[in-house]
Motif scaffolding. Sequence first.
Motif, mmCIF file in Angstrom:
data_model
loop_
_atom_site.group_PDB
_atom_site.id
_atom_site.type_symbol
_atom_site.label_atom_id
_atom_site.label_comp_id
_atom_site.label_asym_id
_atom_site.label_seq_id
_atom_site.Cartn_x
_atom_site.Cartn_y
_atom_site.Cartn_z
ATOM 1 N N GLY A 181 -0.206 9.353 -11.115
ATOM 2 C CA GLY A 181 -1.499 9.304 -11.794
ATOM 3 C C GLY A 181 -1.425 9.910 -13.181
ATOM 4 O O GLY A 181 -2.012 9.397 -14.140
ATOM 5 N N SER A 182 -0.689 11.001 -13.301
ATOM 6 C CA SER A 182 -0.509 11.640 -14.615
ATOM 7 C C SER A 182 0.376 10.779 -15.518
ATOM 8 O O SER A 182 0.127 10.668 -16.720
ATOM 9 N N THR B 156 0.214 5.145 -1.348
ATOM 10 C CA THR B 156 -1.015 5.548 -0.661
ATOM 11 C C THR B 156 -1.149 4.807 0.663
ATOM 12 O O THR B 156 -1.542 5.388 1.689
ATOM 13 N N LEU B 157 -0.818 3.507 0.666
ATOM 14 C CA LEU B 157 -0.858 2.717 1.898
ATOM 15 C C LEU B 157 0.143 3.249 2.916
ATOM 16 O O LEU B 157 -0.162 3.352 4.114
ATOM 17 N N LEU C 279 -7.170 7.731 -7.653
ATOM 18 C CA LEU C 279 -6.314 8.586 -6.839
ATOM 19 C C LEU C 279 -7.088 9.777 -6.311
ATOM 20 O O LEU C 279 -8.163 10.118 -6.803
ATOM 21 N N GLY C 280 -6.527 10.427 -5.288
ATOM 22 C CA GLY C 280 -7.142 11.614 -4.729
ATOM 23 C C GLY C 280 -7.271 12.708 -5.781
ATOM 24 O O GLY C 280 -6.329 12.968 -6.527
ATOM 25 N N GLY C 281 -8.431 13.341 -5.845
ATOM 26 C CA GLY C 281 -8.644 14.418 -6.800
ATOM 27 C C GLY C 281 -9.148 13.957 -8.154
ATOM 28 O O GLY C 281 -9.377 14.778 -9.051
ATOM 29 N N LEU D 149 -7.999 2.873 -2.507
ATOM 30 C CA LEU D 149 -7.202 1.659 -2.354
ATOM 31 C C LEU D 149 -7.842 0.448 -3.038
ATOM 32 O O LEU D 149 -8.997 0.117 -2.772
ATOM 33 N N ASP D 150 -7.059 -0.219 -3.872
ATOM 34 C CA ASP D 150 -7.529 -1.438 -4.527
ATOM 35 C C ASP D 150 -7.829 -2.536 -3.512
ATOM 36 O O ASP D 150 -8.750 -3.333 -3.708
#
Length: 341
Positions: free
Chosen positions: A14-15, A39-40, A187-189, A299-300
């Motif tokens: 993500g970063s 993630t999946l 994403l998470g967070g 999730l997309d």
Amino acid sequence: MADALLGILIQNLGSFVQEEFATYLGVGELTQSLSRKLTLIRAVLKDAEKKQITNDAVKEWLQQLRDAAYVLDDILDECSITLKAHGDNKRITRFHPMKILARRNIGKRMKEIAKEIDDIAEERMKFGLQVGVMEHQPEDEEWRQTTSFITESIVFGRDKDKEKIVEYLLRHASNSEDLSVYSIVGLGGYGKTTLAQLVYNEESVTTHFDLKIWVCVSDDFSMMKILHSIIESATGQSHNFLTLESMQKKVQEVLQSKKYLLVLDDVWNQEQVKWEKLKHYLKSGNTTKGASILVTTRLDIVASIMGTHPAHHLVGLYDDDIWSLFKQHAFGPDGEEREKQ
């Protein structure tokens, strides 16, 4: 161990999307795809770790996953080192041979590991791994629950995101005869739930809708649970329904002729048939224009299954917002004034 490693990789990816290399050689899209695939995989990891005890094929699959994860971790570390080294040298432009060579090397390695992780993600399907089969402790479930109340005293960097979503709900979805579904993906967070809370509590949104409902879905996309939460939120009362039929009738009753906003927070369900069934229940008997659903998910694929409008993708906060957030948590609301002193 694998779960922790994947969590770190997803966060770092993500970063990395925000960094210079992510915009070159198609690596930005590749990075987002990697994050989605990891993630999946992470969603079924607990089941895989449980099944490896009796299934050698699953055990080998987990080892391949760990090996690929370590390779990706090394690539991201190299990216950080290279970016820092080149960033400190102001004389090196993005078209300098050193940068071009570095980009090409990292881009090639990223594509190779992305293909490997794609294969690993695809292979998980043949093992029949289940999402979220881990045994949650009651306190863990309680901790994951969300509400419509804004828990952060100050929210940084999400004003434009909020404006865009409010604009959609109040204007674009307002005249739609179909049930409009808008998804927030990130994403998470990244603050998906907080953003949904900001939209939910916006005064213009409250005025616009006849009824607002908040449901935290999480791993368990249970029809009975979701319908029960809708009824309880809409009526302010707890009901003891024994059948899906009685619940469906009550939902139709509370939603009938109302322009409502339903927030479904933290959705993981990838089974389209479940969503279509819930959507049918929500639409039954309600012909009012402007009824809308706001979904938050990592999730997309969830957004593509549920959404009637292109998803709103959250990106990481900018440096100034991150610094403001840090001061808020470290020093409280008066952090900036203290810093000046």
